[in-house]
Design an enzyme around this catalytic site. Structure first.
Site, mmCIF file in Angstrom:
data_model
loop_
_atom_site.group_PDB
_atom_site.id
_atom_site.type_symbol
_atom_site.label_atom_id
_atom_site.label_comp_id
_atom_site.label_asym_id
_atom_site.label_seq_id
_atom_site.Cartn_x
_atom_site.Cartn_y
_atom_site.Cartn_z
ATOM 1 N N SER A 117 0.838 -1.040 -0.050
ATOM 2 C CA SER A 117 -0.037 0.119 -0.184
ATOM 3 C C SER A 117 0.848 1.368 0.135
ATOM 4 O O SER A 117 1.810 1.348 0.467
ATOM 5 C CB SER A 117 -0.786 -0.121 1.243
ATOM 6 O OG SER A 117 -1.500 1.365 1.436
ATOM 7 N N TYR A 139 -2.228 5.235 -4.238
ATOM 8 C CA TYR A 139 -3.397 6.394 -4.145
ATOM 9 C C TYR A 139 -2.820 7.571 -4.805
ATOM 10 O O TYR A 139 -1.851 8.049 -4.806
ATOM 11 C CB TYR A 139 -3.420 6.690 -2.523
ATOM 12 C CG TYR A 139 -4.365 5.704 -1.831
ATOM 13 C CD1 TYR A 139 -5.639 5.479 -2.251
ATOM 14 C CD2 TYR A 139 -3.965 5.149 -0.764
ATOM 15 C CE1 TYR A 139 -6.648 4.584 -1.606
ATOM 16 C CE2 TYR A 139 -4.742 4.114 0.050
ATOM 17 C CZ TYR A 139 -6.197 4.198 -0.421
ATOM 18 O OH TYR A 139 -7.029 3.134 0.384
ATOM 19 N N THR A 165 -5.969 2.653 -6.991
ATOM 20 C CA THR A 165 -7.005 2.516 -6.456
ATOM 21 C C THR A 165 -8.131 3.641 -6.603
ATOM 22 O O THR A 165 -7.550 4.833 -6.665
ATOM 23 C CB THR A 165 -6.921 2.581 -4.781
ATOM 24 O OG1 THR A 165 -6.200 1.312 -4.537
ATOM 25 C CG2 THR A 165 -8.478 2.653 -4.230
ATOM 26 N N LYS A 242 -8.166 -0.819 -9.426
ATOM 27 C CA LYS A 242 -8.873 -1.428 -8.299
ATOM 28 C C LYS A 242 -10.231 -0.570 -7.609
ATOM 29 O O LYS A 242 -10.071 0.323 -7.284
ATOM 30 C CB LYS A 242 -8.049 -1.859 -6.974
ATOM 31 C CG LYS A 242 -8.376 -2.317 -5.718
ATOM 32 C CD LYS A 242 -7.777 -2.555 -4.397
ATOM 33 C CE LYS A 242 -8.250 -2.929 -3.404
ATOM 34 N NZ LYS A 242 -9.142 -2.283 -2.819
ATOM 35 N N HIS A 266 -14.155 -2.143 -1.737
ATOM 36 C CA HIS A 266 -13.242 -1.611 -0.949
ATOM 37 C C HIS A 266 -13.658 -2.340 0.572
ATOM 38 O O HIS A 266 -13.323 -1.700 1.666
ATOM 39 C CB HIS A 266 -13.389 -0.080 -0.552
ATOM 40 C CG HIS A 266 -11.915 0.506 -0.214
ATOM 41 N ND1 HIS A 266 -11.210 1.019 -1.358
ATOM 42 C CD2 HIS A 266 -11.224 0.697 0.884
ATOM 43 C CE1 HIS A 266 -10.157 1.415 -0.598
ATOM 44 N NE2 HIS A 266 -10.364 1.206 0.418
ATOM 45 N N ASP A 297 -12.473 -8.867 -5.007
ATOM 46 C CA ASP A 297 -11.853 -8.284 -3.686
ATOM 47 C C ASP A 297 -13.300 -8.103 -2.935
ATOM 48 O O ASP A 297 -14.235 -7.867 -3.405
ATOM 49 C CB ASP A 297 -11.155 -7.100 -4.075
ATOM 50 C CG ASP A 297 -10.798 -6.474 -2.592
ATOM 51 O OD1 ASP A 297 -10.060 -6.908 -1.713
ATOM 52 O OD2 ASP A 297 -11.377 -5.414 -2.239
ATOM 53 N N GLY A 299 -14.560 -9.481 0.939
ATOM 54 C CA GLY A 299 -15.433 -10.600 1.345
ATOM 55 C C GLY A 299 -15.105 -12.199 1.400
ATOM 56 O O GLY A 299 -15.543 -13.044 2.027
ATOM 57 N N ARG A 301 -13.768 -15.372 2.269
ATOM 58 C CA ARG A 301 -13.187 -15.856 3.807
ATOM 59 C C ARG A 301 -13.015 -17.312 3.588
ATOM 60 O O ARG A 301 -12.872 -17.729 4.725
ATOM 61 C CB ARG A 301 -14.479 -15.530 4.809
ATOM 62 C CG ARG A 301 -14.653 -14.005 4.911
ATOM 63 C CD ARG A 301 -13.484 -13.422 5.555
ATOM 64 N NE ARG A 301 -13.512 -12.014 5.738
ATOM 65 C CZ ARG A 301 -13.226 -11.057 5.230
ATOM 66 N NH1 ARG A 301 -12.677 -11.215 4.170
ATOM 67 N NH2 ARG A 301 -13.476 -9.735 5.240
ATOM 68 N N GLY A 320 -7.813 -9.706 2.226
ATOM 69 C CA GLY A 320 -7.475 -8.460 2.979
ATOM 70 C C GLY A 320 -7.483 -8.685 4.520
ATOM 71 O O GLY A 320 -6.480 -9.271 5.087
ATOM 72 N N ARG A 321 -8.552 -8.398 5.104
ATOM 73 C CA ARG A 321 -8.481 -8.639 6.672
ATOM 74 C C ARG A 321 -8.112 -9.730 7.331
ATOM 75 O O ARG A 321 -7.452 -9.817 8.385
ATOM 76 C CB ARG A 321 -10.137 -8.270 7.182
ATOM 77 C CG ARG A 321 -10.698 -6.965 6.937
ATOM 78 C CD ARG A 321 -12.081 -6.821 7.390
ATOM 79 N NE ARG A 321 -12.581 -5.282 7.380
ATOM 80 C CZ ARG A 321 -13.354 -5.058 6.323
ATOM 81 N NH1 ARG A 321 -13.740 -5.954 5.180
ATOM 82 N NH2 ARG A 321 -13.871 -3.741 6.258
#
Length: 381
Positions: A117, A139, A165, A242, A266, A297, A299, A301, A320-321
């Site tokens: 990032s 960014y 992004t 993205k 996002h 991208d 959700g 899991r 991601g998370r």
């Protein structure tokens, strides 16, 4: 604001990403957990992403004669052990002292690309030195000379793609961060930016988010297709956009020179009325040439979620998370646990679904349930 991470217990490999999430939530400070987990507005898109993925059904094939399916793939020309890249996420030192460095090492060990990032807590050069196939997420800053500098640094450091992004003209109003007055602790900063341009994110005020103020000051709100075309002319690296959800934008992106698109809302952190990414994926895939790689991208899991994305036409997914959860639990080893779970689950799903490899996965029949049980045991209509 508490910034102390609770001591880690003896490491025991988790069995699912839900296990990793539960473990991470138990010792990450509440304000940092809210920053990681929260979405914009009422967080409807957070729920929508999960519900939509749960509604997707795949019809398995039988008697296919495949003993050991392969999870290996090719993303932007790089061989991967899993059709997955680590999504760009800011300030990973919030959950682990090694932050992005540990996550990049895990990505290298598991043969998946790592997306660094702009707002990483380590520099581009430090991250690429870990040896992973690295893509740089950009960014678009108000200061165009700073954009040029970042692109040149990414190229010089050996990054193999630029990921622009495009869905943050301004940061979504993330109420958890506003309520906590969230700001970065003194030891964490946007390492790719000069200290004078990054300090706002550490200035906490009651009733506001320092991260939101910093984003408003630093990012260009009027990013346009002209800028995308300028960037395409400026760099020879593969260009990924993205934050694409609309098919008209997807077509325009290819015309502007994009090599790949990330269908993304996002992670539910921007526009709270956006559709679930999985619900628009097939339309975006159908709207662009096969030469344009499409990634999902928001959700994802499980390995089964990856298989669903592949069946709907994606080349791969961004995670991601869950990577942050793994970092919080056990640093580099925790991220490797996350990737190992996904590899095991995808391998199982391919085998049980009757697929020899990722190409086979794209031939699975996809249907959608009309109703989907939610977390409370009811039904969504």
């Amino acid at each position: 604001m508490s910034t102390e991470i609770a001591p880690r217990t003896v490491h025991q490999p988790p069995l699912s990403l839900r296990d990793v999430e539960t473990s991470a939530a138990a010792h990450v400070p509440p304000d940092i957990w809210d920053f990681i987990s929260g979405g914009s507005g009422d967080e409807a898109v957070l729920r929508r992403n999960r519900d939509a993925l749960d509604r997707v059904c795949l019809t398995p094939r039988v008697l296919r004669g495949h003993a050991e399916p392969s999870t290996a793939g090719l993303l932007l020309g790089s061989p991967t052990g899993l059709p997955t890249a680590v999504a760009p996420m800011a300030y990973q030192q919030l959950v682990d002292a090694q932050g992005e460095l540990a996550a990049a090492r895990a990505a290298r060990a598991d043969d998946v690309p790592y997306i660094a990032s702009t707002l990483s807590s380590f520099t581009i050069e430090e991250i690429t030195a870990q040896g992973a196939v690295t893509w740089f997420q950009l960014y678009w800053l108000r200061n165009r000379s700073r954009v040029v500098e970042l692109v040149e640094r990414a190229e010089a450091a050996g990054c193999q793609a630029l990921v622009l992004t495009v869905d943050v003209p301004r940061m979504g109003r993330r109420l958890r961060d506003v309520r906590s007055g969230f700001s970065l602790p003194s030891a964490v900063r946007a390492a790719n930016l000069p200290p004078t341009e990054a300090h706002t994110a550490r200035m906490g005020l009651d009733g506001s988010s320092a991260i939101m103020r910093h984003t408003a000051e630093a990012l260009e709100p009027a990013l346009s297709w002209t800028d995308v075309e300028w960037l395409r002319e400026r760099s020879r690296l593969p260009l990924v956009l993205k934050g694409i959800l609309d098919t008209a934008d997807a077509v325009r992106a290819v015309g502007a020179g994009a090599d790949a698109l990330v269908v993304s809302n996002h992670g539910g952190r921007q526009f709270d009325s956006a559709p679930a990414s999985i619900d628009v994926l097939a339309d975006v895939v159908a709207a662009v040439p096969d030469s344009c790689e499409i990634f999902l991208d928001s959700g994802v899991r499980s390995g089964t979620d990856i298989l669903k994305a592949l069946a709907l036409g994606a080349r791969g997914v961004l995670i991601g998370r869950p990577v942050l959860w793994g970092l919080a639990c056990a640093g580099e080893r925790g991220v490797r646990d996350v990737l190992s779970i996904l590899r095991q689950e995808l391998g199982d799903a391919l085998a049980i679904g009757g697929c020899a490899d990722l190409v086979d996965a794209r031939r699975l029949r996809v249907t959608r349930e009309t109703h989907c049980p939610n977390d409370h045991g009811g039904e969504l209509h």
